[in-house]
Design a protein around this motif. Structure first.
Motif, short mmCIF file in Angstrom:
data_model
loop_
_atom_site.label_atom_id
_atom_site.label_comp_id
_atom_site.label_asym_id
_atom_site.label_seq_id
_atom_site.Cartn_x
_atom_site.Cartn_y
_atom_site.Cartn_z
N ASP A 5 4.94 -45.67 -19.62
CA ASP A 5 3.82 -46.24 -18.88
C ASP A 5 3.75 -47.73 -19.17
O ASP A 5 3.92 -48.16 -20.31
CB ASP A 5 2.51 -45.55 -19.30
N ASP A 6 3.51 -48.52 -18.12
CA ASP A 6 3.33 -49.96 -18.32
C ASP A 6 2.18 -50.49 -17.47
O ASP A 6 2.24 -51.60 -16.94
CB ASP A 6 4.63 -50.71 -18.00
N THR A 7 1.12 -49.68 -17.36
CA THR A 7 -0.02 -50.05 -16.52
C THR A 7 -1.20 -50.58 -17.30
O THR A 7 -2.14 -51.12 -16.71
CB THR A 7 -0.48 -48.83 -15.68
N HIS A 8 -1.19 -50.43 -18.63
CA HIS A 8 -2.34 -50.85 -19.44
C HIS A 8 -2.18 -52.29 -19.91
O HIS A 8 -1.07 -52.82 -20.05
CB HIS A 8 -2.50 -49.94 -20.65
N ILE A 9 -3.31 -52.92 -20.20
CA ILE A 9 -3.31 -54.28 -20.74
C ILE A 9 -3.01 -54.23 -22.23
O ILE A 9 -3.51 -53.37 -22.95
CB ILE A 9 -4.68 -54.95 -20.50
N ARG A 29 -0.16 -59.84 -20.75
CA ARG A 29 1.00 -58.95 -20.71
C ARG A 29 0.57 -57.50 -20.55
O ARG A 29 -0.53 -57.12 -20.93
CB ARG A 29 1.81 -59.07 -22.01
N LYS A 30 1.48 -56.71 -20.03
CA LYS A 30 1.25 -55.28 -19.94
C LYS A 30 1.72 -54.59 -21.22
O LYS A 30 2.66 -55.03 -21.88
CB LYS A 30 1.99 -54.68 -18.74
N LEU A 31 1.04 -53.53 -21.57
CA LEU A 31 1.43 -52.71 -22.71
C LEU A 31 2.58 -51.80 -22.29
O LEU A 31 2.51 -51.15 -21.25
CB LEU A 31 0.25 -51.87 -23.18
N GLU A 32 3.62 -51.74 -23.11
CA GLU A 32 4.76 -50.86 -22.83
C GLU A 32 4.66 -49.64 -23.72
O GLU A 32 4.93 -49.70 -24.92
CB GLU A 32 6.06 -51.61 -23.08
N THR A 65 -8.55 -51.35 -25.45
CA THR A 65 -8.70 -50.84 -26.81
C THR A 65 -7.35 -50.60 -27.48
O THR A 65 -7.29 -50.10 -28.59
CB THR A 65 -9.50 -49.52 -26.82
N ILE A 66 -6.27 -50.93 -26.79
CA ILE A 66 -4.93 -50.66 -27.30
C ILE A 66 -4.07 -51.91 -27.19
O ILE A 66 -4.31 -52.79 -26.37
CB ILE A 66 -4.27 -49.50 -26.53
N GLU A 67 -3.07 -51.96 -28.03
CA GLU A 67 -2.13 -53.07 -27.99
C GLU A 67 -0.76 -52.57 -28.39
O GLU A 67 -0.61 -51.46 -28.91
CB GLU A 67 -2.57 -54.20 -28.91
N GLN A 68 0.26 -53.38 -28.14
CA GLN A 68 1.59 -53.07 -28.63
C GLN A 68 1.53 -52.98 -30.15
O GLN A 68 0.72 -53.66 -30.80
CB GLN A 68 2.56 -54.18 -28.21
N LYS A 69 2.36 -52.11 -30.73
CA LYS A 69 2.36 -51.98 -32.18
C LYS A 69 3.29 -53.03 -32.77
O LYS A 69 4.48 -53.06 -32.46
CB LYS A 69 2.81 -50.58 -32.60
#
Length: 463
Positions: A28-32, A39-42, A433-437
Motif C-alpha cells: 500500500d502506498d496511499t497513506h501519508i 511523501r507517501k508511506l510505503e 498517525t503512522i510513518e515509515q519505520k
C-alpha cells in the motif's frame, strides 16, 4: 569464518556483517508518511521476520513468518485498539533461498487458512478465546464492526472479531512439510499443513472445541495460567525437538499473573508439550533485565536450545542496546508442573504454582532477590550461557531481533522484524498517525528485512 551453501560454494560470514536484504513488494502506498508529509508511506510486504525456521531438507532454504499484518496503535470512538492499514491481509509463511551469490530470493508464500481452507486474518479473537478487548479500526479510523455499512453500536452492531485470527510469532517447520505456529494473544498453538490449512490446535481454553490434539482420550491444553499473558506479549517463540516429538515455546515477557503487578518481573516461562504422550512441562527463564524480551528459540537437541533475548532498542539511537543469543539447557532446570503442594507452596488451578500465596511473577516483581528464595526451595531456572553478542559481532541496527535460523553447518541466520517498514508516529499534531519505520533518530535510514549470519560460541560461566 565461512558457511557452505547447497551448491558447495563458499560464502564468507563477513559478507553478512551488514546483512542481506530480503525482497519485498509494496502492499500500500496511499497513506501519508507523518515524518515527511510530502511523501507517501510505503507499506511493504515485507513483514517477514516474526520468526524463522530451517527448511527440513534444503540447507539453503529457510521459512520466515509474518505477524498479523500492517497495523498501528490507534484510539478512536470505541476506545484504544489497532488500526489495520491492509484490513484483508492474511498472515503468511514465506519460503526464501540464500543463493551462491549471497543474494536472497523468495520461492513462495503460504497463506494461513482455517480448517475449512478460508484465509484467516489478524483481527482480534473473541474475548472468551484469547481476545483482550482490543478494538480494530479500518483505514479511515472507523471501528470495524459486524455490519460495516452501519455505525458502531455495542449492542446492535458490535465490534468485529475473528475466532481464527492470529498474531503469529513463533514458527516450527516439521520434516513432513507441516508447520506449528504460536501467537502472542491467545496464546494459541496451531498446526498447519503444507498448504497452510489448520489441522490441529492447542490453547489454554477448555471450552474451545478446536483443541483436537489428544492424549489418553483428552485434548492437550496449555497450563491455565498462560491465559494471564500480557496483550501482545504472549508466546513469542516456538520450536520443535529434532525427534519431532515435543513443541517448546517461550513467553515474550513476564505475564499479568495475577494482574499487572506481575509484569515488572524478570521471570518468564518456557513450556514443553509432548505431542504423543500429552505431557506438559514448564520451566522458568530469568531475563537479564525485566524490560528485556525473548523473541526466538530453536532446538539444538532435545534439551539444548538457542534463544534470543533483547531490549527492543534501536542501536543507532541508544548505545546501551543489547541483542543477545543464549544457549540454554532444560535438563538441569526444575519442571514446576511436578512440584508437589506443601504448607507454603501450592499448585493453583488458575494461577499456576504459588509460593506464600503469591504467583511466581509477583514474587520476583516484589524483590529480584527472591530468585535466591526459589533456589533455596530447589526451584532452578534454565541454565543460560552467552553464545553470541550480536551487536559486537555484526552491524545490526534494528530494534527487533526475532528470526533464528539454525543452519546445518551450525551457523545461525538472524532476521529482524521490520513491521512492514511502518510504525506509529510520535509527531505531535501530525495529520497521519503512522510513518515509515526508521532506524536512526534523524529518520534517514529506513528499516527493512535483512538476514545476518553469525557463528555461535560459548563463553562465560552462564547461570
Amino acid at each position: 569464518m565461512t558457511i557452505k551453501n547447497i551448491n558447495t560454494e563458499i560464502i564468507q560470514i563477513k559478507d553478512f556483517i551488514q546483512g542481506t536484504a530480503l525482497p519485498y513488494t509494496v502492499l500500500d502506498d496511499t497513506h501519508i508518511n507523518a515524518a515527511y508529509p510530502e511523501r507517501k508511506l510505503e507499506v511493504r510486504g515485507g513483514g517477514f521476520g516474526s520468526d524463522a525456521a530451517a527448511h527440513p531438507t534444503n540447507a539453503n532454504q529457510f521459512y520466515v513468518l509474518t505477524d498479523r499484518g500492517p497495523n498501528a496503535d490507534f484510539e478512536g470512538s470505541a476506545g484504544k485498539g489497532k488500526q489495520f492499514l491492509v484490513p484483508d491481509y492474511t498472515p503468511r509463511i514465506g519460503l526464501f533461498e540464500l543463493q551462491a551469490t549471497g543474494q536472497i530470493i523468495k520461492i513462495k508464500e503460504i497463506l494461513l487458512k482455517d480448517a475449512n481452507g478460508n484465509p484467516i486474518s489478524g483481527l482480534p479473537n473473541p474475548q472468551a478465546l484469547g481476545g483482550t478487548n482490543e478494538v480494530p479500526y479500518d483505514v479511515d479510523g472507523q471501528p470495524m464492526t459486524i455490519n460495516p455499512n452501519l455505525p458502531f453500536d455495542a449492542v446492535t452492531n458490535p465490534i468485529k472479531n475473528d475466532i481464527n485470527g492470529l498474531d503469529p510469532e513463533g514458527l516450527a517447520a516439521l520434516t513432513d512439510g507441516s508447520f506449528w505456529i504460536s501467537d502472542e494473544y491467545g496464546p494459541h498453538l496451531v498446526h498447519y499443513n503444507a498448504q497452510g490449512v489448520e489441522i490441529e490446535r492447542i490453547n489454554a481454553f477448555a471450552s474451545d472445541e478446536r483443541n483436537n490434539v489428544m492424549a489418553n482420550g483428552q485434548p492437550i491444553l496449555l497450563p491455565a495460567e498462560f491465559i494471564k499473558r500480557r496483550a501482545n506479549r504472549g508466546m513469542e517463540a516456538l520450536t520443535i525437538t529434532p525427534d519431532q516429538s515435543t513443541l517448546v515455546g517461550i513467553m515474550e515477557s513476564s505475564m499479568d499473573n495475577p494482574d499487572h503487578s506481575g509484569r515488572v518481573s524478570s521471570l518468564t516461562r518456557i513450556v514443553t508439550i509432548n505431542l504423543y504422550s500429552g505431557q506438559i512441562a514448564q520451566y522458568l527463564y530469568r531475563l537479564d533485565h525485566a524490560h528485556h524480551v525473548t523473541s526466538g528459540i530453536v532446538a539444538i537437541n532435545n534439551h539444548e536450545f538457542y534463544l534470543i533475548e533483547h531490549d527492543r532498542k534501536f542501536p543507532l539511537q541508544d548505545k546501551s542496546a543489547q541483542k543477545l543469543i543464549y544457549k540454554i539447557d532444560l535438563s538441569q532446570a526444575t519442571d514446576i508442573e511436578n512440584i508437589l503442594n506443601t504448607d507454603n507452596i501450592k499448585q493453583d488451578h488458575v494461577l499456576g504454582l504459588t509460593i506464600n500465596e503469591q504467583t511466581l511473577e509477583q514474587l520476583i516483581a516484589a524483590d529480584e532477590k527472591n530468585w535466591q528464595l526459589l533456589k533455596e526451595l530447589a526451584i532452578k531456572p534454565v541454565k543460560k550461557t552467552l553464545a553470541v553478542d550480536v551487536l559486537a559481532t555484526v552491524e545490526y541496527p534494528h530494534d527487533k531481533l526475532e528470526g533464528l535460523w539454525l543452519r546445518q553447518d551450525g551457523s545461525l541466520g538472524l532476521l529482524n522484524d521490520d513491521d512492514f517498514a511502518m510504525t506509529d508516529s510520535m509527531i505531535a499534531n501530525a495529520k497521519s498517525t503512522i510513518e515509515q519505520k526508521y532506524l536512526d533518530s534523524e529518520k534517514t535510514i529506513e528499516d527493512a528485512n535483512r538476514l545476518y549470519m553469525v557463528m555461535p560460541s560459548e563463553c562465560g560461566d552462564g547461570y
